[in-house]
Design a protein around this motif. Structure first.
Motif: not given
Ligand SMILES: Nc1ncnc2c1ncn2[C@@H]1O[C@H](COP(=O)(O)OP(=O)(O)OP(=O)(O)O)[C@@H](O)[C@H]1O
Ligand SMILES: [Mg+2]
Lengths: 284, 292
Positions: A109, A122, B188-189, B191-193, B197, B201-202, B205
């Motif tokens: 998305w 992030y 995502a984890q 990448l630093g989320a 977050q 964002t994951v 969506p």
């Protein structure tokens, strides 16, 4: 013990030094299967990656290569043994790590630029700066015209390049890559390998690169780990002393390369056959 | 000897023939579209015509089954002279208001609960049994409870609409959260989320298509909740209109109200579809819609 008097030197495994980028020390990991049994994925696994070193891991399918990478990220915890990254035990997911996944893990998305900017955003980088860096990285992987595209509008090779940019933008000190190029065609793959080596020498990161493809491993690595069929453990380690910088398109015709690949293949072959007969027996 | 035509000529000829083929394909599509619309209209006309004729010749008793002209007259009377409970617009407005309030509260609650339980395995394991029990209660029956507790006003209808919507949306949101791709979450984890977050964002969506699918059906449910609530006891609204018509053996009135409700539902459905297309514009078009 010097078994092969040549570029592919077989190393003996010692306990990892304290300052290594990655140190996996005598780790065993068991999964609990859905029916409540324990399944050993990797056993007595020892591996060291020095700072700035490029290590490749090859082994038959299902031998625990992805599992090994997940131990380094902290997404999986060892059942016994311990894992250290940059000298510290792995507790949380480290900010030093970048991971290019085996499966497609882009956010469908988000447009290309939003995907690439995800890491800095992030981590709290201001928006303008994050997008500026993202634009820079998109340019570097050659997708400048596709900033606004969504992942489903890109080819497989382009998606992989987005994934690389998404990972590299965080400038990870440790780069873990799980068969990142296996879905690409020959030309794209060669180009991406060159790109990767360029980025690696520029960033001086430590890399663990998992692949099915022995030639890819030999072409890229300082050090190749050959794993046994599952439950995986390190069968042997080879140091690859081919000179750098290496050019991927040419290196496969280098006689020294061919010789090294042959030696390691002899080692790997039995495991692959073993792995195959095992998967055939169990039917998956 | 013949002259060999230049490549430029070839290209021009080829472009021209492509243009002709495209034109033909477009004309074919237009004709097909017109045919579909025409057939739909024809079916409607035949259906209404047979119904009307049947009513005229007393094959279908218009006293029980109404007739198209009777329904039309009824709607005209309601529009021009108002209903026995006041203007028609007010009835529509009241029902829509109850429906919307119930829909929004139920949907927001369902999404929130679905995400919280979907992200927390312990809570999910603990609460799943109660949700199953609550879900197995025939919800319409709750309408009586709400009317006793909340009175004949708007609150009881909204409450019924909320429970109608909540469970559908909850179940979908929960499922959507559970189906979120693990590789994507891990990505995502790394990448630093932070967990928040990741949820924002994951998880949300990726659960969105599930949630939107449930919103389609659940608006209908909210409408049912509101109308049934009014049916059971109210001072205003389309449900009351139906129950009054029923009490007076006015079949035309029941059908007229039904048609008005259907139109309301269709309009909102259209709006939700628009909203959905806007929210999930990242989704690939199905193959048969691509390139048009
Ligand atoms: N979450 C899990 N639960 C149970 N077993 C698992 C889990 N993840 C992996 N395994 C098992 O652990 C073993 C190693 O898996 P892993 O994914 O590390 O293999 P791999 O070497 O990466 O294989 P491939 O080359 O095919 O990607 C496999 O037998 C797999 O079935
Ligand atoms: Mg794997």
């Amino acid at each position: 013990m010097q078994l092969q008097p040549m570029a592919a030197e077989r190393l003996s495994q010692a306990a990892p030094p304290a300052d290594a980028a990655i140190a996996i020390d005598d780790v065993t990991l068991r999964f609990v299967t859905p029916d409540g049994h324990m399944m050993t994925a990797i056993r007595d696994f020892t591996m060291t990656v020095a700072r700035g070193e490029f290590a490749c891991v090859v082994g038959p399918t299902g031998c625990g290569k992805s599992t090994t990478l997940n131990l380094v990220t902290g997404l999986l915890r060892p059942t016994t043994g311990n894992v250290r990254v940059m000298g510290n035990p792995v507790n949380d997911i480290s900010r030093d790590i970048g991971f290019v996944f085996q499966a497609d893990a882009l956010f469908p998305w988000r447009s290309v630029i939003d995907n690439v900017a995800a890491g800095p955003l992030y981590r709290g980088t201001p928006k303008a700066q994050a997008y500026e860096r993202a634009r820079d990285w998109i340019g570097r992987v050659g997708l400048g015209r596709f900033e606004k595209h969504y992942p489903h509008q890109l080819s497989g090779g382009m998606r992989k390049r987005v994934a690389l940019a998404q990972t590299f933008i965080n400038q990870p000190k440790i780069l873990l890559m799980d068969e990142p190029f296996s879905a690409l065609d020959m030309q794209t793959r060669t180009a991406m390998q060159d790109e990767l080596l360029g980025l690696w020498s520029e960033q001086k990161s430590s890399v663990v690169f998992v692949t099915h493809d022995l030639e890819e491993a030999v072409a890229l690595a300082d050090k190749v780990y050959v794993l046994t069929a599952g439950p995986g453990t390190v069968k042997s380690v080879y140091r690859i002393d081919l000179p750098r910088p290496r050019v991927m398109a040419d290196i496969r015709y280098d006689p020294k390369f061919v010789e090294i690949a042959k030696v390691i293949w002899n080692d790997l072959r039995e495991e692959v056959q073993l792995g195959q007969s095992r998967t055939l027996q169990t039917g998956h | 000897m013949t002259a060999i035509s230049s490549t430029a000529d070839h290209a021009a000829v080829r472009d021209a023939s492509i243009a002709v083929a495209e034109g033909r394909a477009r004309a074919r599509l237009r004709r097909r579209h017109a045919l579909v619309i025409g057939l739909r209209l024809a079916i409607l006309v035949v259906f209404l015509g047979l119904w009307e004729l049947g009513a005229d010749y007393n094959i279908i008793d218009p006293f029980f089954f109404a007739s198209p002209s009777g329904i039309r007259d009824q709607i005209r009377v309601w529009v021009t002279e108002g209903t026995s409970q006041g203007p028609l617009w007010l009835q529509i407005y009241v029902t829509l208001e109850e429906t919307f309030l119930g829909f929004v509260i139920g949907a927001v609650g369902g999404i929130a609960a679905g995400i919280i339980l979907g992200r927390n395995r312990l809570l999910a394991d603990v609460f799943s049994i109660y949700i199953k029990i609550a879900n197995s209660v025939p919800r319409v029956v709750l309408g009586s409870v709400f009317i006793i507790a909340l009175g004949l006003g708007m609150a009881s209808k909204v409450a019924l609409a909320v429970v109608m919507v909540f469970f559908v949306v909850f179940a979908n949101a929960f499922q959507g959260v559970r189906e979120a791709d693990r590789a994507m979450i891990a990505n995502a984890q790394i990448l630093g989320a932070s967990p928040f977050q990741i949820t924002r964002t994951v998880i949300i969506p990726s659960a969105m298509s599930w949630i939107l699918a449930s919103l389609h059906v659940s608006f209908g449910f909210a409408l049912v909740g509101a109308v049934v609530g009014e049916f059971l006891g109210a001072k205003q609204g389309m449900g009351l209109l139906i129950s009054t018509a029923q009490g007076a053996f006015n079949a035309n009135g029941v059908f007229a109200a039904m048609i008005i409700l259907a139109v309301m539902a269709l309009v909102v459905e259209f709006i939700i579809t628009r909203f959905e297309n806007y929210v999930v514009k990242w989704r690939p078009a199905p193959f048969n819609e691509q390139g048009t």
